[in-house]
Scaffold this motif. Structure first.
Motif, short mmCIF file in Angstrom:
data_model
loop_
_atom_site.label_atom_id
_atom_site.label_comp_id
_atom_site.label_asym_id
_atom_site.label_seq_id
_atom_site.Cartn_x
_atom_site.Cartn_y
_atom_site.Cartn_z
N ILE A 1 36.97 68.72 -14.50
CA ILE A 1 37.33 69.13 -13.13
C ILE A 1 37.88 67.95 -12.33
O ILE A 1 38.90 68.06 -11.65
CB ILE A 1 36.12 69.77 -12.42
CG1 ILE A 1 35.78 71.11 -13.07
CG2 ILE A 1 36.39 69.95 -10.93
CD1 ILE A 1 34.45 71.69 -12.64
N LEU A 2 37.21 66.80 -12.43
CA LEU A 2 37.68 65.63 -11.69
C LEU A 2 39.06 65.19 -12.15
O LEU A 2 39.92 64.83 -11.33
CB LEU A 2 36.68 64.48 -11.83
CG LEU A 2 35.36 64.65 -11.08
CD1 LEU A 2 34.39 63.55 -11.46
CD2 LEU A 2 35.61 64.67 -9.58
N ARG A 3 39.31 65.23 -13.46
CA ARG A 3 40.63 64.86 -13.97
C ARG A 3 41.70 65.85 -13.50
O ARG A 3 42.82 65.46 -13.20
CB ARG A 3 40.60 64.78 -15.49
CG ARG A 3 39.90 63.53 -15.97
CD ARG A 3 39.91 63.41 -17.47
NE ARG A 3 39.29 62.15 -17.86
CZ ARG A 3 38.79 61.92 -19.05
NH1 ARG A 3 38.82 62.85 -20.00
NH2 ARG A 3 38.25 60.76 -19.33
N GLN A 4 41.35 67.13 -13.46
CA GLN A 4 42.31 68.14 -12.98
C GLN A 4 42.65 67.92 -11.51
O GLN A 4 43.74 68.26 -11.07
CB GLN A 4 41.75 69.55 -13.20
CG GLN A 4 41.72 69.97 -14.64
CD GLN A 4 41.02 71.31 -14.85
OE1 GLN A 4 40.33 71.81 -13.97
NE2 GLN A 4 41.19 71.86 -16.04
N LEU A 5 41.73 67.36 -10.77
CA LEU A 5 41.95 67.07 -9.35
C LEU A 5 42.67 65.74 -9.14
O LEU A 5 42.92 65.33 -8.01
CB LEU A 5 40.62 67.07 -8.59
CG LEU A 5 39.94 68.43 -8.49
CD1 LEU A 5 38.55 68.28 -7.88
CD2 LEU A 5 40.79 69.40 -7.67
N GLY A 6 42.97 65.04 -10.24
CA GLY A 6 43.73 63.80 -10.15
C GLY A 6 42.91 62.53 -10.10
O GLY A 6 43.47 61.44 -9.93
N HIS A 7 41.61 62.62 -10.26
CA HIS A 7 40.77 61.42 -10.25
C HIS A 7 40.81 60.74 -11.61
O HIS A 7 40.94 61.40 -12.64
CB HIS A 7 39.32 61.78 -9.91
CG HIS A 7 39.15 62.30 -8.53
ND1 HIS A 7 38.99 61.49 -7.44
CD2 HIS A 7 39.13 63.58 -8.06
CE1 HIS A 7 38.88 62.23 -6.35
NE2 HIS A 7 38.96 63.51 -6.70
#
Length: 53
Positions: A38-44
């Motif tokens: 989820i964090l990677r999908q949000l660009g983190h």
């Protein structure tokens, strides 16, 4: 070949606790992976950790 084992109450309790702990660790790892995705999908940018095995 099936081997039947007669478990003593203390052994059974230890086995149950061991299985519960194993499940807890695996389940926690599952949620950690979900959160990472989820964090990677949000660009983190998520740091990669390496465990000392």
């Amino acid at each position: 070949m099936l081997v039947k084992q007669r478990w003593q109450p203390a052994q059974r309790s230890c086995l149950v606790r061991g299985l519960a702990l194993s499940y807890l660790i695996n389940h926690q790892t599952h949620h950690r992976g979900q959160l990472t995705t989820i964090l990677r999908q949000l660009g983190h940018v998520v740091a990669v950790t390496v465990s000392a095995a």
